[in-house]
Design an enzyme around this catalytic site. Structure first.
Site, mmCIF file in Angstrom:
data_model
loop_
_atom_site.group_PDB
_atom_site.id
_atom_site.type_symbol
_atom_site.label_atom_id
_atom_site.label_comp_id
_atom_site.label_asym_id
_atom_site.label_seq_id
_atom_site.Cartn_x
_atom_site.Cartn_y
_atom_site.Cartn_z
ATOM 1 N N SER A 278 0.804 -1.220 0.000
ATOM 2 C CA SER A 278 0.000 0.000 0.000
ATOM 3 C C SER A 278 0.840 1.276 0.000
ATOM 4 C CB SER A 278 -0.959 -0.042 1.194
ATOM 5 O OG SER A 278 -1.846 1.031 1.135
ATOM 6 N N HIS A 279 0.725 2.050 1.053
ATOM 7 C CA HIS A 279 1.377 3.356 1.121
ATOM 8 C C HIS A 279 2.776 3.281 1.708
ATOM 9 C CE1 HIS A 279 -0.883 2.227 4.604
ATOM 10 N NE2 HIS A 279 -0.050 2.918 5.337
ATOM 11 N N ASP B 20 -2.547 6.522 -3.361
ATOM 12 C CA ASP B 20 -1.380 5.905 -2.725
ATOM 13 C C ASP B 20 -0.742 4.834 -3.599
ATOM 14 O OD1 ASP B 20 -3.363 3.982 -2.492
ATOM 15 O OD2 ASP B 20 -2.532 3.210 -0.628
ATOM 16 N N ASP C 50 -0.942 1.610 -4.027
ATOM 17 C CA ASP C 50 -1.750 0.613 -4.746
ATOM 18 C C ASP C 50 -3.100 1.158 -5.186
ATOM 19 O OD1 ASP C 50 -2.551 0.784 -2.072
ATOM 20 O OD2 ASP C 50 -3.398 -1.236 -2.091
ATOM 21 N N ASP D 105 -5.721 2.595 -3.602
ATOM 22 C CA ASP D 105 -6.998 2.514 -2.890
ATOM 23 C C ASP D 105 -7.260 3.717 -1.983
ATOM 24 O OD1 ASP D 105 -5.112 1.767 -1.042
ATOM 25 O OD2 ASP D 105 -6.100 -0.097 -0.437
ATOM 26 N N ARG D 106 -6.253 4.537 -1.737
ATOM 27 C CA ARG D 106 -6.480 5.711 -0.882
ATOM 28 C C ARG D 106 -6.668 6.968 -1.719
ATOM 29 N NH1 ARG D 106 -2.869 5.496 4.566
ATOM 30 N NH2 ARG D 106 -3.554 3.415 5.201
ATOM 31 N N LYS E 276 -11.460 -0.176 -0.850
ATOM 32 C CA LYS E 276 -11.580 1.265 -0.972
ATOM 33 C C LYS E 276 -10.967 1.648 -2.311
ATOM 34 C CE LYS E 276 -7.574 1.871 2.011
ATOM 35 N NZ LYS E 276 -7.439 1.081 3.246
HETATM 36 C C1 G1P Z 1 -4.143 1.667 8.350
HETATM 37 C C2 G1P Z 1 -5.362 2.537 8.509
HETATM 38 C C3 G1P Z 1 -6.613 1.732 8.250
HETATM 39 C C4 G1P Z 1 -6.525 1.086 6.865
HETATM 40 C C5 G1P Z 1 -5.229 0.294 6.736
HETATM 41 C C6 G1P Z 1 -5.036 -0.235 5.326
HETATM 42 O O1 G1P Z 1 -4.198 0.604 9.268
HETATM 43 O O2 G1P Z 1 -5.419 3.130 9.787
HETATM 44 O O3 G1P Z 1 -7.741 2.557 8.362
HETATM 45 O O4 G1P Z 1 -7.614 0.236 6.649
HETATM 46 O O5 G1P Z 1 -4.120 1.133 7.049
HETATM 47 O O6 G1P Z 1 -4.934 0.786 4.393
HETATM 48 P P1 G1P Z 1 -3.414 0.619 10.668
HETATM 49 O O7 G1P Z 1 -1.962 0.855 10.353
HETATM 50 O O8 G1P Z 1 -3.980 1.773 11.448
HETATM 51 O O9 G1P Z 1 -3.711 -0.721 11.272
HETATM 52 ZN ZN ZN Z 2 -3.352 1.372 -0.250
#
Ligand code: G1P
Ligand code: ZN
Length: 541
Positions: free
Chosen positions: A113-114, A277, A279, A281-282, A376
């Site tokens: 992801s990010h 982000d 991948d 989804d954000r 998302k």
């Molecule tokens: C974080 C975000 C959460 C999201 C997840 C995946 O998780 O807070 O809302 O679903 O990334 O993108 P966390 O690191 O808080 O467990």
């Molecule tokens: Zn992501």
């Protein structure tokens, strides 16, 4: 080509977190590490022989290597077809879209992801089920149990497959179908939003900047925004996906999306700014010199949803993760809908969406989406905003301020303390759980509720506990504490602070100032400085 059965021994650390298994690339490069996890997925699934799997990733370092390994393992494990995005690319929402559209058995998404990418950074893998959404906890727990017992994996002894040109090729008894990563997703977006209205908006001189952050959404945004919607070339910034995201941190927030924030500042800035982000989804939404919190964005999209063709007939319900602000609840109430409160993580929305109980869902962590897929979806949120802007012809700031004037403002901020020592972070959470705060007066506030959030899924009855400590005050203000489940180093404490402000004369205040007393209280209650030595959070959103 023959199937090899390779003896292996378990790794103890393959427990999937909030969103799949995430580790440093160096960990994934250890012999058998990826193979053990993939075989554990396959062993757990009981997929019928000849089933279809979808696969793709965000293009980060190690993506291509992992794709080849998984293809050979899929062929050795009896899959009939793997649909893989060209170049091994599929954004997370596009993977969800493809799984659903072609009724695949499931999908494997390669992404952290990010989190940053590169040889010394992060990699990740997660399994999505046939509805296109992240595997529910009972599946991830079964996969984890399998990783602890695994003794061998199966892999085809074969040369690498060409994944860079479209079309079908044969790998052992399996078909590898290389698909255009953008086409199915773009077609779905055209069914949801008023592309003619958005084209007319761009035609009227409206300007936008989209920061793809050198991550997966570049090709999606170019095709949809610049080719199909007629936004001028150059609307998409940092549109070339890179294995290390150009050395950046592909997280669309005010800190990391600095190119976009700079572009959106000043009187010549574009009308609308957005970022996605690693991948895809954000999303982050900006107006000229104006930041829209994800919690507000969810509420505003819900309030304006019927302006979009895909939602013109209204919404079935809303859902938000527990730490997300209660702004959406106010919209739901006005619309006569339920707003479900779920634990953090998109996987909890899946059952609600499948059962038709919710249409839009969101998280404060820059995640917004709907029942069109089961993830998302960053670009979807951007297109929904564009549709709303095209129909309302007001500035982003005016739309948000108008929303606050109508509903009141849920002033909100999240403070993250990253890279903490795990033992100190766990002790801090234990201390918060054990403190007996119910009924106490703290500063000007009285505690109405103090608990560790637990959730029972209204559809399948499954329960999840220890989802975050809530301190809710009698005026509706809240402080929420939880530890991140996505980090790969140490622990991250997240503190979520919220207060409801009905008075429009105070809506312009900076959230950090407007929340100052609650922020101080949050630090004091958790003894953050005494326990961790931290005097300030590392990221504020
Ligand atoms: C974080 C975000 C959460 C999201 C997840 C995946 O998780 O807070 O809302 O679903 O990334 O993108 P966390 O690191 O808080 O467990
Ligand atoms: Zn992501």
């Amino acid at each position: 080509m023959s199937v090899k059965t390779v003896a292996t021994t378990p790794f103890a650390d393959q427990k999937p977190g909030t969103s799949g298994l995430r580790k440093k690339v160096r960990v994934f490069e250890r012999p058998n590490y990826l193979e053990n996890f993939v075989q554990s997925i396959f062993d757990t699934l009981e997929s019928p022989a000849g089933a279809t799997l979808v696969m793709g990733g965000d293009g980060r370092y190690h993506n291509r290597t992992a794709v080849q390994t998984i293809l050979k393992m899929a062929a050795a494990n009896g899959w009939g077809r793997v649909m893989v995005g060209r170049g091994g690319i599929l954004s997370t929402p596009a993977a969800s879209c493809v799984i659903r559209k072609y009724r695949a058995f499931g999908g494997i998404v390669l992404s952290a992801s990010h989190n940053p990418g590169g040889p010394n950074e992060d990699f990740g893998i997660k399994y999505n089920i046939g509805n296109g959404g992240p595997a529910p906890e009972k599946v991830t727990e079964a996969i984890f149990a399998r990783t602890k017992a695994i003794g061998e994996y199966r892999i085809l002894d074969a040369a690498d497959v060409d994944i860079d040109s479209l079309g079908e090729r044969v790998l052992g008894g399996m078909v590898v179908e290389v698909i255009d990563p953008v086409a199915d997703y773009a077609a779905l977006m055209e069914t949801l939003f008023d592309f003619d209205a958005i084209r007319a908006l761009f035609g009227s001189g409206f300007r936008m900047a989209f920061d793809a952050m050198h991550a997966v959404t570049g090709p999606y945004a170019r095709e949809i925004l610049e080719c199909r919607l007629g936004a001028p070339a150059g609307t998409v910034l940092n549109g070339e996906p890179r294995e290390d995201f150009g050395g950046g941190h592909p997280d669309p927030n005010l800190v990391h999306a600095h190119d976009l924030v700079a572009a959106m500042t000043g009187k010549d800035a574009p009308d609308f700014g957005a970022a996605s982000d690693g991948d895809g989804d954000r999303n982050m939404i900006l107006g000229r010199d104006f930041y829209v919190t994800p919690s507000d964005s969810l509420a505003i999209l819900a309030a304006n949803a019927t302006l979009c063709p895909g939602y013109a007939r209204g919404l079935a319900g809303l859902a938000r993760s527990m730490p997300t602000s209660q702004a959406a609840d106010r919209v739901a109430e006005r619309l006569g809908l339920r707003c479900y409160e779920t634990p953090t993580g998109w996987k909890f929305f899946g059952t609600l969406l499948d059962a038709g109980l919710a249409t839009l869902c969101g998280e404060e962590s820059f995640g917004t989406g709907s029942n069109h897929v089961r993830e998302k979806d960053g670009l979807w949120a951007v297109l929904m905003w564009l549709n709303v802007l095209a129909r309302r012809r007001q500035s982003v700031a005016d739309i948000v301020r108008g929303h606050w004037a109508e509903y009141g403002r849920n002033v909100y901020s999240r403070h993250d303390y990253e890279g903490m020592e795990a033992s100190a972070a766990n002790a801090l959470m234990d201390h918060l759980r054990q403190a007996s705060l119910g009924g106490r007066k703290l500063g000007g506030y009285t505690v109405a509720l103090h608990d560790d959030f637990a959730y029972t899924d209204p559809v399948d009855g499954s329960t999840s506990s220890h989802q975050g400590v809530r301190v809710v005050f009698t005026d509706g203000s809240r402080i929420v504490y939880r530890l991140s489940g996505t980090g790969t180093e140490g622990a991250t404490l997240r503190v979520y602070i919220e207060r409801y402000e009905p008075d429009a004369a105070r809506h312009h205040l900076d959230p950090q100032a407007a929340l100052a007393d609650l922020i101080a209280l949050a630090r004091e209650l958790a003894e953050i400085e005494a326990r961790t030595g931290r005097t300030e959070p590392s990221v504020i959103t």
